[in-house]
Design an enzyme around this catalytic site. Structure first.
Site, PDB file in Angstrom:
ATOM      1  N   SER A  71      29.033  65.282 -29.773  1.00 46.58           N
ATOM      2  CA  SER A  71      27.626  65.102 -29.386  1.00 46.58           C
ATOM      3  C   SER A  71      27.123  66.369 -28.709  1.00 46.58           C
ATOM      4  CB  SER A  71      27.495  63.943 -28.402  1.00 46.58           C
ATOM      5  OG  SER A  71      26.207  63.951 -27.817  1.00 46.58           O
ATOM      6  N   TYR A 110      30.486  59.454 -21.278  1.00 49.36           N
ATOM      7  CA  TYR A 110      30.223  59.799 -22.689  1.00 49.36           C
ATOM      8  C   TYR A 110      30.344  61.319 -22.912  1.00 49.36           C
ATOM      9  CZ  TYR A 110      27.640  59.734 -27.147  1.00 49.36           C
ATOM     10  OH  TYR A 110      27.253  59.875 -28.462  1.00 49.36           O
TER      11      TYR A 110
HETATM   12  P1  NAP Z   1      26.157  52.784 -33.694  1.00 50.59           P
HETATM   13  O1  NAP Z   1      24.982  52.510 -34.557  1.00 50.59           O
HETATM   14  O2  NAP Z   1      26.317  52.038 -32.424  1.00 50.59           O
HETATM   15  O3  NAP Z   1      27.471  52.625 -34.599  1.00 50.59           O
HETATM   16  C1  NAP Z   1      28.758  52.703 -34.043  1.00 50.59           C
HETATM   17  C2  NAP Z   1      29.678  51.788 -34.825  1.00 50.59           C
HETATM   18  O4  NAP Z   1      30.980  51.860 -34.222  1.00 50.59           O
HETATM   19  C3  NAP Z   1      29.258  50.320 -34.757  1.00 50.59           C
HETATM   20  O5  NAP Z   1      29.428  49.695 -35.997  1.00 50.59           O
HETATM   21  C4  NAP Z   1      30.210  49.751 -33.725  1.00 50.59           C
HETATM   22  O6  NAP Z   1      30.420  48.351 -33.858  1.00 50.59           O
HETATM   23  C5  NAP Z   1      31.457  50.538 -34.036  1.00 50.59           C
HETATM   24  N1  NAP Z   1      32.439  50.471 -32.949  1.00 50.59           N
HETATM   25  C6  NAP Z   1      32.208  50.313 -31.618  1.00 50.59           C
HETATM   26  N2  NAP Z   1      33.359  50.255 -30.961  1.00 50.59           N
HETATM   27  C7  NAP Z   1      34.348  50.364 -31.875  1.00 50.59           C
HETATM   28  C8  NAP Z   1      35.754  50.350 -31.798  1.00 50.59           C
HETATM   29  N3  NAP Z   1      36.394  50.189 -30.646  1.00 50.59           N
HETATM   30  N4  NAP Z   1      36.468  50.505 -32.945  1.00 50.59           N
HETATM   31  C9  NAP Z   1      35.846  50.634 -34.143  1.00 50.59           C
HETATM   32  N5  NAP Z   1      34.504  50.625 -34.274  1.00 50.59           N
HETATM   33  C10 NAP Z   1      33.771  50.506 -33.146  1.00 50.59           C
HETATM   34  O7  NAP Z   1      26.195  54.319 -33.273  1.00 50.59           O
HETATM   35  P2  NAP Z   1      25.768  55.649 -34.072  1.00 50.59           P
HETATM   36  O8  NAP Z   1      24.539  56.159 -33.449  1.00 50.59           O
HETATM   37  O9  NAP Z   1      25.857  55.458 -35.533  1.00 50.59           O
HETATM   38  O10 NAP Z   1      26.938  56.605 -33.575  1.00 50.59           O
HETATM   39  C11 NAP Z   1      28.047  56.972 -34.367  1.00 50.59           C
HETATM   40  C12 NAP Z   1      28.779  58.110 -33.669  1.00 50.59           C
HETATM   41  O11 NAP Z   1      27.891  59.219 -33.508  1.00 50.59           O
HETATM   42  C13 NAP Z   1      29.255  57.748 -32.269  1.00 50.59           C
HETATM   43  O12 NAP Z   1      30.504  58.342 -32.010  1.00 50.59           O
HETATM   44  C14 NAP Z   1      28.204  58.368 -31.383  1.00 50.59           C
HETATM   45  O13 NAP Z   1      28.701  58.656 -30.105  1.00 50.59           O
HETATM   46  C15 NAP Z   1      27.881  59.623 -32.166  1.00 50.59           C
HETATM   47  N6  NAP Z   1      26.599  60.214 -31.835  1.00 50.59           N
HETATM   48  C16 NAP Z   1      25.442  59.504 -32.006  1.00 50.59           C
HETATM   49  C17 NAP Z   1      24.230  60.099 -31.672  1.00 50.59           C
HETATM   50  C18 NAP Z   1      22.912  59.398 -31.835  1.00 50.59           C
HETATM   51  O14 NAP Z   1      21.890  59.950 -31.384  1.00 50.59           O
HETATM   52  N7  NAP Z   1      22.857  58.222 -32.451  1.00 50.59           N
HETATM   53  C19 NAP Z   1      24.205  61.410 -31.159  1.00 50.59           C
HETATM   54  C20 NAP Z   1      25.406  62.079 -31.011  1.00 50.59           C
HETATM   55  C21 NAP Z   1      26.592  61.482 -31.358  1.00 50.59           C
HETATM   56  P3  NAP Z   1      29.546  47.358 -32.910  1.00 50.59           P
HETATM   57  O15 NAP Z   1      28.103  47.662 -33.190  1.00 50.59           O
HETATM   58  O16 NAP Z   1      29.951  46.008 -33.344  1.00 50.59           O
HETATM   59  O17 NAP Z   1      29.923  47.700 -31.493  1.00 50.59           O
END
Ligand code: NAP
Length: 246
Positions: A141, A154
């Site tokens: 991130s 985080y």
């Molecule tokens: P998201 O929509 O919340 O998707 C994350 C997925 O991971 C969800 O399906 C969640 O399931 C699953 N998950 C949670 N805990 C888990 C575990 N212990 N084992 C396996 N799966 C698990 O988030 P996203 O925005 O797509 O983010 C994806 C990645 O990108 C993350 O690592 C996040 O930190 C990173 N990121 C995101 C952003 C942003 O702006 N969105 C920016 C920088 C980095 P549940 O929903 O059932 O919990």
């Protein structure tokens, strides 16, 4: 078809960025395993991936559990001959300021975001080292580089992924394994939907391109890092943030 015949394992791929990467890689010809805690959404994501004409399976996976990780990679090996691509994408937030943060919030975030990637890398590297080929891509991130008030757990977990990535790149380069990271800025997903309008407006004004990113923006970088086009790139970070950090 830049990933024709490759087999990919993506964690947290039931929704958001992980699901977008799964669909993007499938469009490039890769077979994809969707590992997630949410099996119902994981099954439906796998179904969507299969509709693109490649193989896919949903695997129950809590990345912070050694037992789950061992079992999930075992299931993957039963289905696919090789493991060519691992995407460490599963991640959570538990935001609050340092003095209000509970030890349990720290542990939950570090266990899933950082330890989870360590456990998955360990399983993947066993297989990839034997194959003498593999691509590991971890979703870090922008806050790993900038810090962010309210996200000490985080930010630390995402900064840890950079050290993990560079170390794997050095330890396993001689086995043909490349490890890189992507550091997204503000990407529109469920994770960021929960932020207040006030925070979103403030963040948007801090982005030189004045737009939030989409999961597809991250997917494009992931496909590049998984493809042959990036074979001479390892231990690097691709920043996908609209210029928020440079
Ligand atoms: P998201 O929509 O919340 O998707 C994350 C997925 O991971 C969800 O399906 C969640 O399931 C699953 N998950 C949670 N805990 C888990 C575990 N212990 N084992 C396996 N799966 C698990 O988030 P996203 O925005 O797509 O983010 C994806 C990645 O990108 C993350 O690592 C996040 O930190 C990173 N990121 C995101 C952003 C942003 O702006 N969105 C920016 C920088 C980095 P549940 O929903 O059932 O919990």
């Amino acid at each position: 078809m830049r990933l024709e015949g490759k087999n990919a394992f993506i964690t947290g791929a039931a929704q958001g960025i992980g699901k977008s990467i799964a669909l993007g890689m499938a469009k490039e010809g890769a077979n994809v395993a969707i590992g997630d805690v949410n099996m119902e959404s994981a099954e439906s994501a796998a179904e969507e991936v299969r509709s693109l004409g490649v193989r896919s399976l949903a695997v129950k996976l809590d990345v912070s559990s050694q037992n789950d990780v061992t079992a999930a990679f075992g299931t993957f090996a039963g289905e696919f001959d090789s493991l060519d691509i691992l995407i460490n994408n599963a991640g959570i937030t538990r935001d609050t300021l340092l003095l209000r943060m509970k030890e349990s919030d720290w542990d939950a975030v570090l266990n899933i975001n950082l330890k989870g990637s360590f456990l998955c890398c360990k399983e993947a590297v066993k297989k990839m080292a034997k194959q003498r080929y593999g691509k590991i891509i971890s979703i870090s991130s922008v806050v790993a580089f900038m810090g962010n008030p309210g996200q000490i757990n985080y930010s630390a977990s995402k900064a840890g992924l950079i050290g993990l990535t560079k170390t794997i790149a050095k330890e396993y380069a001689n086995r043909g394994i490349r490890a890189n990271a992507i550091a997204p800025g503000f990407i529109q997903t469920a994770m960021t939907d929960i932020l207040s309008e006030e925070v979103k407006t403030e963040m948007q004004s801090a982005i030189p391109l004045h737009e939030f990113g989409t999961p597809e923006d991250v997917t494009n970088a992931a496909i590049f890092l998984a493809s042959k086009e990036s074979d001479y790139i390892t231990g690097q970070v691709i920043h996908v943030n609209g210029g928020m950090y440079m």
